[in-house]
Design an enzyme around this catalytic site. Structure first.
Site, short mmCIF file in Angstrom:
data_model
loop_
_atom_site.label_atom_id
_atom_site.label_comp_id
_atom_site.label_asym_id
_atom_site.label_seq_id
_atom_site.Cartn_x
_atom_site.Cartn_y
_atom_site.Cartn_z
N HIS A 26 1.38 -8.99 5.06
CA HIS A 26 0.15 -8.18 5.02
C HIS A 26 -0.49 -8.41 3.64
CE1 HIS A 26 -2.05 -4.49 6.69
NE2 HIS A 26 -2.65 -4.77 5.55
N GLN B 110 0.80 -1.22 0.00
CA GLN B 110 0.00 0.00 0.00
C GLN B 110 0.84 1.28 0.00
OE1 GLN B 110 -2.65 -1.95 3.21
NE2 GLN B 110 -4.00 -0.49 2.22
N ASN C 137 -1.52 -10.61 8.70
CA ASN C 137 -2.55 -9.59 8.80
C ASN C 137 -3.91 -10.19 8.46
OD1 ASN C 137 -3.20 -6.62 8.99
ND2 ASN C 137 -4.09 -7.09 6.98
N GLU C 138 -4.80 -10.13 9.41
CA GLU C 138 -6.20 -10.50 9.19
C GLU C 138 -6.38 -11.83 8.46
OE1 GLU C 138 -8.15 -7.19 7.26
OE2 GLU C 138 -7.98 -5.94 9.04
C1 BGC Z 1 -6.35 -3.82 6.11
C2 BGC Z 1 -5.68 -2.64 5.46
C3 BGC Z 1 -6.74 -1.77 4.81
C4 BGC Z 1 -7.69 -1.29 5.88
C5 BGC Z 1 -8.78 -0.34 5.39
C6 BGC Z 1 -7.62 -3.52 6.84
O1 BGC Z 1 -8.51 -4.53 6.62
O2 BGC Z 1 -5.43 -4.52 6.93
O3 BGC Z 1 -4.73 -3.11 4.56
O4 BGC Z 1 -6.20 -0.73 4.09
O5 BGC Z 1 -8.32 -2.38 6.48
O6 BGC Z 1 -9.65 -0.98 4.53
#
Ligand code: BGC
Length: 384
Positions: A109, A18, A152-153
């Site tokens: 990520h 990003q 990440n998530e």
């Molecule tokens: C993510 C980010 C994303 C943000 C806003 C999160 O789910 O980890 O990468 O930019 O939300 O949408």
């Protein structure tokens, strides 16, 4: 008196794809091209300008920076590891350290090398072993790093491809097989990472505050459980759990309602989510209770808005909620705002602006917004 404990992390987050620019070897770069999405291109050129980013963050009074490693740079071909790229991320850690900033390093990520995607991604045989080998190779980056977020998530990773502009029926279509593979990959590397680095190791969870309506049924509750809540149960006993969330979603019959039931609900124009800063307190409390008291690190929270006053309004309310949970004894270790910079928002491109700092898309000149100084002041006051 404020309720923030000593050593509380006050900072902001980014992710390699990003902000870095030129991530030409990863799956997202490829996906942008194939699906005709807006291209990430140069992003914020943070690959070269990270030191300036860290300096701005530190200068404002913040003491933590979460960033991620770009696997596709470090291992652009299967088995080919580039030492100079490992050194690059080590320099990022050192840039933080030199300014009294605690680096919080995310190992993955969302983006993976395109070769990894082509061999079947996270559910392909041997995927976890390849991730483990990558983790071993980046250990030099992690020396002295206090917090490592492996993934990440993982719970919503598989949805990302569906996250276009104004997705309101979030989560769109989670593939929980991918999520399970990711969790297994985390479990396989976490002990090695702890042992080798002494860092606290955890993963971050995409959290949503679910609200029931008259129409909510068991299918909707089950979906909310499978996609979000279950992941906090699984985080029990981790060193910490990263909580990332922005809004609430109302549950109808079978799943989330596409829009809030109250027509007067305040919506965030740039992204179509409900303006609901109380979500942070609700998510933090839920994380702590479902995970049996696992320490919480807020690894993302923020708002996509062109109005910086609205960002401060949102974050003020979110922090008030966080303070209430701290005052009640919830073990929260830090608050990392999303995002440090206006950056590339996946399938929504450069439209949504989550940053504390604006970035000129042509010159890459950084212009801190008043919210950066405001958050830094909150941090200074709490850390004093
Ligand atoms: C993510 C980010 C994303 C943000 C806003 C999160 O789910 O980890 O990468 O930019 O939300 O949408």
């Amino acid at each position: 008196m404020h309720p923030y404990p000593d050593g509380f992390l006050w900072g902001a987050s980014t992710a390699s794809h990003q902000v870095e620019g030129g991530c030409v070897n990863n799956d997202w770069w490829h996906r942008e091209r194939v699906l005709g999405l807006e291209r990430s291109g140069d992003a914020c050129d943070s690959y070269h300008r990270y030191d300036e980013d860290v300096a701005l963050l530190a200068g404002a009074g913040l003491n933590a920076y979460r960033f991620s490693l770009e696997w596709s740079r470090i291992e652009p071909e299967e088995g080919l590891f580039l030492r100079a790229e490992v050194d690059h991320y080590r320099r990022m850690v050192e840039s933080c350290r030199a300014r009294g900033v605690e680096p919080v390093v995310t190992l993955n990520h969302f983006t993976v090398p395109q070769w990894f995607e082509e061999r079947g991604g996270w559910t392909a045989p041997g995927a976890g072993d390849l991730f483990a080998r990558f983790c071993e190779r980046v250990l030099p980056v992690l020396d002295g790093v206090g917090h490592v977020v492996t993934l990440n998530e993982p719970n919503l990773h598989s949805c990302l491809v569906n996250m276009g502009p104004h997705v309101t029926a979030f989560p769109p279509a989670p593939d929980l097989a991918v999520a399970d593979a990711l969790l297994a990959a985390h479990r396989a590397v976490a002990p090695m990472l702890r042992e080798a680095t002494g860092a606290l190791v955890g993963y971050s969870i995409s959290s949503i505050s679910f609200h029931e309506t008259d129409a909510t049924d068991d299918a909707a509750r089950r979906l909310a459980h499978d996609v979000i809540d279950r992941w906090f149960l699984d985080a029990a006993g981790e060193d910490f759990v990263g909580v990332q969330g922005y809004t609430r979603i109302h549950l109808g019959a079978g799943g989330p309602l596409p829009v809030p039931p109250d027509p007067a609900a305040r919506m965030i124009e740039q992204i179509g989510w409900e303006f609901y800063p109380a979500a942070l307190e609700e998510m933090v409390r839920k994380a702590a209770s479902l995970s049996g008291g696992t320490p919480v690190l807020v690894t993302e929270n923020g708002i996509a808005t062109a109005s910086d006053e609205e960002r401060v309004e949102y974050t003020t309310a979110a922090l008030e909620g966080l303070e209430k949970s701290l005052a009640d004894g919830v073990d929260v270790r830090g608050y990392l705002h999303w995002s440090l910079l206006d950056n590339f928002e996946w399938a929504s491109g450069y439209g949504p602006t989550f940053g504390l700092i604006a970035v000129d898309r042509e010159t890459f000149v950084r212009t801190p917004k008043p919210s950066l100084a405001w958050l830094g002041e909150k941090a200074r006051a709490a850390l004093a």
